[in-house]
Design an enzyme around this catalytic site. Structure first.
Site, PDB file in Angstrom:
ATOM      1  N   ARG A 104      46.494  33.699  45.689  1.00  0.00           N
ATOM      2  CA  ARG A 104      46.453  33.456  44.916  1.00  0.00           C
ATOM      3  C   ARG A 104      47.288  33.745  43.931  1.00  0.00           C
ATOM      4  O   ARG A 104      47.102  35.060  44.103  1.00  0.00           O
ATOM      5  CB  ARG A 104      45.339  33.845  44.241  1.00  0.00           C
ATOM      6  CG  ARG A 104      44.026  32.532  44.245  1.00  0.00           C
ATOM      7  CD  ARG A 104      43.246  33.239  43.768  1.00  0.00           C
ATOM      8  NE  ARG A 104      42.572  34.284  44.065  1.00  0.00           N
ATOM      9  CZ  ARG A 104      40.952  34.592  43.411  1.00  0.00           C
ATOM     10  NH1 ARG A 104      40.699  33.679  42.428  1.00  0.00           N
ATOM     11  NH2 ARG A 104      40.708  35.897  43.156  1.00  0.00           N
ATOM     12  N   THR A 108      49.053  32.871  36.940  1.00  0.00           N
ATOM     13  CA  THR A 108      48.443  31.220  37.261  1.00  0.00           C
ATOM     14  C   THR A 108      46.833  31.173  37.963  1.00  0.00           C
ATOM     15  O   THR A 108      46.482  30.113  37.739  1.00  0.00           O
ATOM     16  CB  THR A 108      49.608  30.633  37.902  1.00  0.00           C
ATOM     17  OG1 THR A 108      49.602  30.770  39.147  1.00  0.00           O
ATOM     18  CG2 THR A 108      51.057  30.444  37.471  1.00  0.00           C
ATOM     19  N   ASP A 200      35.717  41.548  47.312  1.00  0.00           N
ATOM     20  CA  ASP A 200      37.175  41.640  47.687  1.00  0.00           C
ATOM     21  C   ASP A 200      36.784  41.475  49.422  1.00  0.00           C
ATOM     22  O   ASP A 200      37.232  42.045  49.411  1.00  0.00           O
ATOM     23  CB  ASP A 200      38.511  42.061  47.264  1.00  0.00           C
ATOM     24  CG  ASP A 200      39.634  41.077  47.505  1.00  0.00           C
ATOM     25  OD1 ASP A 200      40.044  40.850  49.006  1.00  0.00           O
ATOM     26  OD2 ASP A 200      40.806  40.393  46.857  1.00  0.00           O
ATOM     27  N   ASP A 203      39.658  42.990  51.263  1.00  0.00           N
ATOM     28  CA  ASP A 203      39.658  43.907  51.339  1.00  0.00           C
ATOM     29  C   ASP A 203      38.853  44.807  52.192  1.00  0.00           C
ATOM     30  O   ASP A 203      38.839  45.820  52.448  1.00  0.00           O
ATOM     31  CB  ASP A 203      39.816  44.708  49.810  1.00  0.00           C
ATOM     32  CG  ASP A 203      40.930  44.114  49.368  1.00  0.00           C
ATOM     33  OD1 ASP A 203      42.262  43.988  49.783  1.00  0.00           O
ATOM     34  OD2 ASP A 203      40.777  44.043  48.238  1.00  0.00           O
TER      35      ASP A 203
HETATM   36  N1  URA Z   1      38.143  35.876  46.823  1.00  0.00           N
HETATM   37  C1  URA Z   1      37.048  37.606  46.661  1.00  0.00           C
HETATM   38  O1  URA Z   1      37.747  37.863  48.175  1.00  0.00           O
HETATM   39  N2  URA Z   1      36.319  37.659  46.267  1.00  0.00           N
HETATM   40  C2  URA Z   1      36.008  36.961  45.159  1.00  0.00           C
HETATM   41  O2  URA Z   1      34.978  36.959  44.480  1.00  0.00           O
HETATM   42  C3  URA Z   1      36.617  35.502  44.416  1.00  0.00           C
HETATM   43  C4  URA Z   1      37.780  35.237  45.886  1.00  0.00           C
END
Ligand code: URA
Length: 209
Positions: A104, A108, A200, A203
């Site tokens: 991502r 943007t 995330d 992560d």
């Molecule tokens: N990607 C993630 O890892 N967590 C989110 O909350 C949104 C996108």
């Protein structure tokens, strides 16, 4: 929601709660995600076609059923989708794998492709795209666009958590693609994270934060 299946099995919901917990270790997060993915896989593949085969048991001959047609393809969206792959492959060990590298763009929020490697005959197979989080829907749409450019006609999408916004956008762009999720959460925050979500996913799988 049309075209969306929530896998509300008690085992999935129990594991999901531990997955969400910010105190859950990287090691536990990884194994819970694998277990949830196997349970999701069970539901996503529920209607796969079967064909009759003859089988000889130690006691005598009978008719059995096996999966019909070409082996299916799991398509993890890198990198978090990889956290779901082993759980899915445990249930369908002969499946093929297509890796789709998308990130991502932080400004943007659009998906940018950096890697794509798929079976050469992917167009003839059912493809299950996997990514733990369906947030804005941009990466899911880009991955599915790419698969369709390669001629794929039968695509499903499996995730652990979805935001209502992501579901609407993905279903709007690709109404032929059905979605399986363990839960649909409340909303996205200003950084496009799912609320309450689990943080995330990449992560948490790889311990990078
Ligand atoms: N990607 C993630 O890892 N967590 C989110 O909350 C949104 C996108």
């Amino acid at each position: 929601m049309q075209g969306v299946t929530i896998v509300d099995h008690p085992l999935v919901q129990h594991k999901l709660t531990i997955l969400r917990d910010k105190e859950t270790s990287t090691r536990s997060f990884r194994s819970l995600l694998r277990e949830i993915s196997a349970l999701l896989c069970y539901e996503v593949t529920r209607d796969l076609p079967l064909e009759d085969v003859a089988v000889e048991t130690p006691v005598g001959p009978t008719q059995g059923k096996v999966l019909a047609g070409k082996k299916l393809v799991f398509a993890p969206i890198l990198r978090a989708g990889m956290g779901m792959l082993d759980g899915m492959l445990e249930l369908v060990p002969s499946a093929r794998v297509a890796h789709i590298g998308l990130y991502r763009d932080p400004k943007t929020l659009k998906a940018v492709e950096y890697y794509f490697k798929a079976p050469t005959d992917i167009a003839e197979r059912l493809v299950i795209v996997i990514d733990p989080m369906l947030a804005t829907g941009h990466t899911a749409i880009a991955a599915i666009d790419r698969l369709k450019e390669n001629g794929v006609k039968h695509i499903r999408f499996a995730c652990v958590l979805a935001a209502p916004e992501g579901v609407d956008v993905l279903r709007g762009y690709h109404p032929d693609v059905e979605i399986w999720a363990a839960a649909i959460d409340e909303r996205l925050d200003e950084h496009s994270y799912i609320v309450p979500g689990l943080g995330d996913a990449g992560d948490r799988i790889y311990g990078t934060k």
